[in-house]
Design a protein around this motif. Structure first.
Motif, mmCIF file in Angstrom:
data_model
loop_
_atom_site.group_PDB
_atom_site.id
_atom_site.type_symbol
_atom_site.label_atom_id
_atom_site.label_comp_id
_atom_site.label_asym_id
_atom_site.label_seq_id
_atom_site.Cartn_x
_atom_site.Cartn_y
_atom_site.Cartn_z
ATOM 1 N N THR A 101 65.369 44.097 24.995
ATOM 2 C CA THR A 101 64.835 43.241 26.056
ATOM 3 C C THR A 101 64.243 44.082 27.179
ATOM 4 N N ALA A 102 64.867 45.217 27.464
ATOM 5 C CA ALA A 102 64.356 46.092 28.527
ATOM 6 C C ALA A 102 62.938 46.563 28.202
ATOM 7 N N SER A 103 62.694 46.951 26.959
ATOM 8 C CA SER A 103 61.348 47.378 26.562
ATOM 9 C C SER A 103 60.368 46.214 26.650
ATOM 10 N N ALA A 104 60.820 45.037 26.290
ATOM 11 C CA ALA A 104 59.956 43.852 26.356
ATOM 12 C C ALA A 104 59.548 43.571 27.794
ATOM 13 N N MET A 105 60.481 43.691 28.732
ATOM 14 C CA MET A 105 60.167 43.409 30.123
ATOM 15 C C MET A 105 59.285 44.487 30.737
ATOM 16 N N ARG A 106 59.428 45.729 30.272
ATOM 17 C CA ARG A 106 58.505 46.765 30.736
ATOM 18 C C ARG A 106 57.088 46.467 30.252
ATOM 19 N N LEU A 107 56.982 46.009 29.014
ATOM 20 C CA LEU A 107 55.674 45.628 28.488
ATOM 21 C C LEU A 107 55.105 44.441 29.257
ATOM 22 N N PHE A 108 55.941 43.459 29.548
ATOM 23 C CA PHE A 108 55.493 42.286 30.306
ATOM 24 C C PHE A 108 54.976 42.691 31.682
ATOM 25 N N SER A 109 55.742 43.526 32.379
ATOM 26 C CA SER A 109 55.317 43.978 33.718
ATOM 27 C C SER A 109 54.012 44.744 33.637
ATOM 28 N N TYR A 110 53.897 45.614 32.637
ATOM 29 C CA TYR A 110 52.665 46.384 32.512
ATOM 30 C C TYR A 110 51.484 45.493 32.165
ATOM 31 N N SER A 111 51.704 44.437 31.391
ATOM 32 C CA SER A 111 50.587 43.562 31.013
ATOM 33 C C SER A 111 49.937 42.947 32.247
ATOM 34 N N ILE A 112 50.735 42.669 33.268
ATOM 35 C CA ILE A 112 50.185 42.141 34.522
ATOM 36 C C ILE A 112 49.394 43.233 35.239
ATOM 37 N N THR A 113 49.968 44.425 35.279
ATOM 38 C CA THR A 113 49.256 45.554 35.872
ATOM 39 C C THR A 113 47.949 45.812 35.134
ATOM 40 N N TYR A 114 48.008 45.743 33.822
ATOM 41 C CA TYR A 114 46.831 46.000 32.989
ATOM 42 C C TYR A 114 45.672 45.083 33.361
ATOM 43 N N ILE A 115 45.923 43.787 33.371
ATOM 44 C CA ILE A 115 44.828 42.849 33.598
ATOM 45 C C ILE A 115 44.315 42.958 35.028
ATOM 46 N N THR A 116 45.213 43.250 35.975
ATOM 47 C CA THR A 116 44.806 43.394 37.374
ATOM 48 C C THR A 116 43.934 44.627 37.570
ATOM 49 N N VAL A 117 44.373 45.749 37.031
ATOM 50 C CA VAL A 117 43.633 47.006 37.216
ATOM 51 C C VAL A 117 42.332 46.995 36.419
ATOM 52 N N LEU A 118 42.352 46.429 35.217
ATOM 53 C CA LEU A 118 41.134 46.378 34.406
ATOM 54 C C LEU A 118 40.039 45.590 35.109
ATOM 55 N N PHE A 119 40.383 44.425 35.644
ATOM 56 C CA PHE A 119 39.372 43.610 36.308
ATOM 57 C C PHE A 119 38.978 44.202 37.660
ATOM 58 N N THR A 120 39.911 44.883 38.308
ATOM 59 C CA THR A 120 39.550 45.591 39.541
ATOM 60 C C THR A 120 38.553 46.697 39.235
ATOM 61 N N ALA A 121 38.802 47.437 38.154
ATOM 62 C CA ALA A 121 37.877 48.499 37.745
ATOM 63 C C ALA A 121 36.504 47.933 37.423
ATOM 64 N N MET A 122 36.499 46.740 36.861
ATOM 65 C CA MET A 122 35.250 46.055 36.534
ATOM 66 C C MET A 122 34.424 45.813 37.802
ATOM 67 N N ALA A 123 35.104 45.305 38.839
ATOM 68 C CA ALA A 123 34.406 45.014 40.092
ATOM 69 C C ALA A 123 33.989 46.296 40.799
ATOM 70 N N VAL A 124 34.889 47.267 40.843
ATOM 71 C CA VAL A 124 34.576 48.547 41.499
ATOM 72 C C VAL A 124 33.395 49.218 40.805
ATOM 73 N N ASP A 125 33.371 49.176 39.488
ATOM 74 C CA ASP A 125 32.278 49.768 38.724
ATOM 75 C C ASP A 125 30.927 49.222 39.177
ATOM 76 N N GLN A 126 30.858 47.907 39.342
ATOM 77 C CA GLN A 126 29.594 47.292 39.742
ATOM 78 C C GLN A 126 29.223 47.641 41.173
ATOM 79 N N VAL A 127 30.213 47.638 42.062
ATOM 80 C CA VAL A 127 29.934 47.949 43.471
ATOM 81 C C VAL A 127 29.473 49.393 43.611
ATOM 82 N N VAL A 128 30.119 50.312 42.894
ATOM 83 C CA VAL A 128 29.742 51.724 42.951
ATOM 84 C C VAL A 128 28.336 51.929 42.408
ATOM 85 N N ARG A 129 28.039 51.277 41.319
ATOM 86 C CA ARG A 129 26.730 51.480 40.682
ATOM 87 C C ARG A 129 25.591 50.856 41.466
ATOM 88 N N THR A 130 25.837 49.714 42.088
ATOM 89 C CA THR A 130 24.764 49.025 42.805
ATOM 90 C C THR A 130 24.712 49.386 44.285
#
Length: 322
Positions: A291-320
């Motif tokens: 269960t501990a490994s499952a909850m670490r994966l769950f917590s990271y999945s939230i971090t993953y989607i947040t950072v990925l979409f943040t990187a998406m926005a930052v990428d566009q702002v930096v480029r434009t």
């Protein structure tokens, strides 16, 4: 795994049963009013809404190739919040019978009697109506239709049909949570094309690993309520294998979006690294099956989607440079 049968207890409880104590005496005065307001807010599941909005705004930045107008972002976020909140409140209304059987949900306001079930349903439907009118009036009709369609899918396909009958519940039903990226894209462009559809697929494949990891933690709850969430039916090992499969597809989709969406090095670097870490957590879950490994994966999945979409926005702002 196909269809899972419900026990006689679950069938007897039924959707129409009003669970919990509805005889709690209301508290008068400001304290009572604030408690009621908090109860209504909790019906909308604010934490889930936060995740949906994390994907909406960066999608708008990519669609605009820069920062959209502040008013358009605010209007889209408000409309999306209302629509998602209404959907979650309807979900609580329908699931009030099984919520009382699970430790995680036994204190929800429809179980404790803080809010009467008919009032909760009226509240939910009112949110949906306001969301549609708001998005149509201040964004565009396509965004309004997409947002309310997501609610209909979440309620009728996931909540009323699949959740209690099939281990594929979150796989198919989770599509509703992928619609906000379509809403965000259409809010800016008033159309859809391949880029937002790939983003839709990305969220679609992210949802099962994210939710199954949490469901491992609460598999006893789901068994008690006869809800066939995958970990409660097939166990941790089989769930972990499927999480790995979905994570690999998710990783590939994140890289594919970089090409389809004409993203730059900031996004590509983020997609590759974040996906590799996600897969690492999934493999660790398969190895340990805890269960501990499952909850670490769950917590990271939230971090993953947040950072990925943040990187998406930052990428566009930096480029434009906007």
């Amino acid at each position: 795994m196909g269809i899972a049968r419900l026990s006689p207890r679950s069938r007897r409880s039924g959707v129409g049963t009003i669970p919990g104590s509805a005889t709690n005496s209301p508290v008068s005065g400001p304290q009572g009013r604030m408690g009621t307001i908090r109860a209504y807010v909790s019906l909308t599941k604010p934490r889930i809404i936060e995740l949906l909005l994390v994907t909406t705004v960066p999608t708008m930045v990519v669609a605009d190739r820069g920062i959209p107008s502040v008013w358009l972002m605010v209007a889209t976020v408000v409309g999306g919040t209302l629509a998602a909140g209404g959907a979650n409140a309807i979900n609580m209304y329908v699931d009030r019978d099984i919520d009382r059987l699970m430790e995680r949900t036994k204190n929800r306001p429809l179980v404790t009697g803080e809010i009467a079930s008919p009032k909760a349903l009226v509240f939910a439907l009112a949110l949906e109506a306001v969301a549609f009118v708001w998005l149509w009036g201040f964004v565009n009709l396509l965004s309004a239709v997409l947002a309310v369609s997501a609610t209909a899918f979440y309620v009728f396909v996931y909540t009323l049909w699949l959740k209690r009958t099939s281990t594929r519940n979150i796989i198919i039903g989770g599509a509703a949570g992928a619609v906000p990226v379509l809403v965000g894209w259409s809010a800016v462009t008033n159309r859809l094309d391949w880029a937002p559809l790939v983003l839709f697929a990305l969220i679609f494949y992210w949802t099962p690993p994210h939710f199954w990891a949490l469901a491992i933690r609460y598999r006893d709850d789901y068994q008690a309520a006869d809800v066939p969430m995958l970990p409660a039916v097939v166990g941790i090992r089989t769930t972990a294998v499927r999480i790995i499969v979905y994570t690999v597809v998710l990783w590939g989709l994140s890289v594919l979006f970089g090409t389809v969406g004409d993203m730059g090095v900031v996004y590509f670097a983020g997609a590759v690294v974040l996906g590799a870490v996600f897969l690492g957590f999934a493999v660790q879950l398969l190895r340990t099956q805890t269960t501990a490994s499952a909850m670490r994966l769950f917590s990271y999945s939230i971090t993953y989607i947040t950072v990925l979409f943040t990187a998406m926005a930052v990428d566009q702002v930096v480029r434009t440079g906007v």
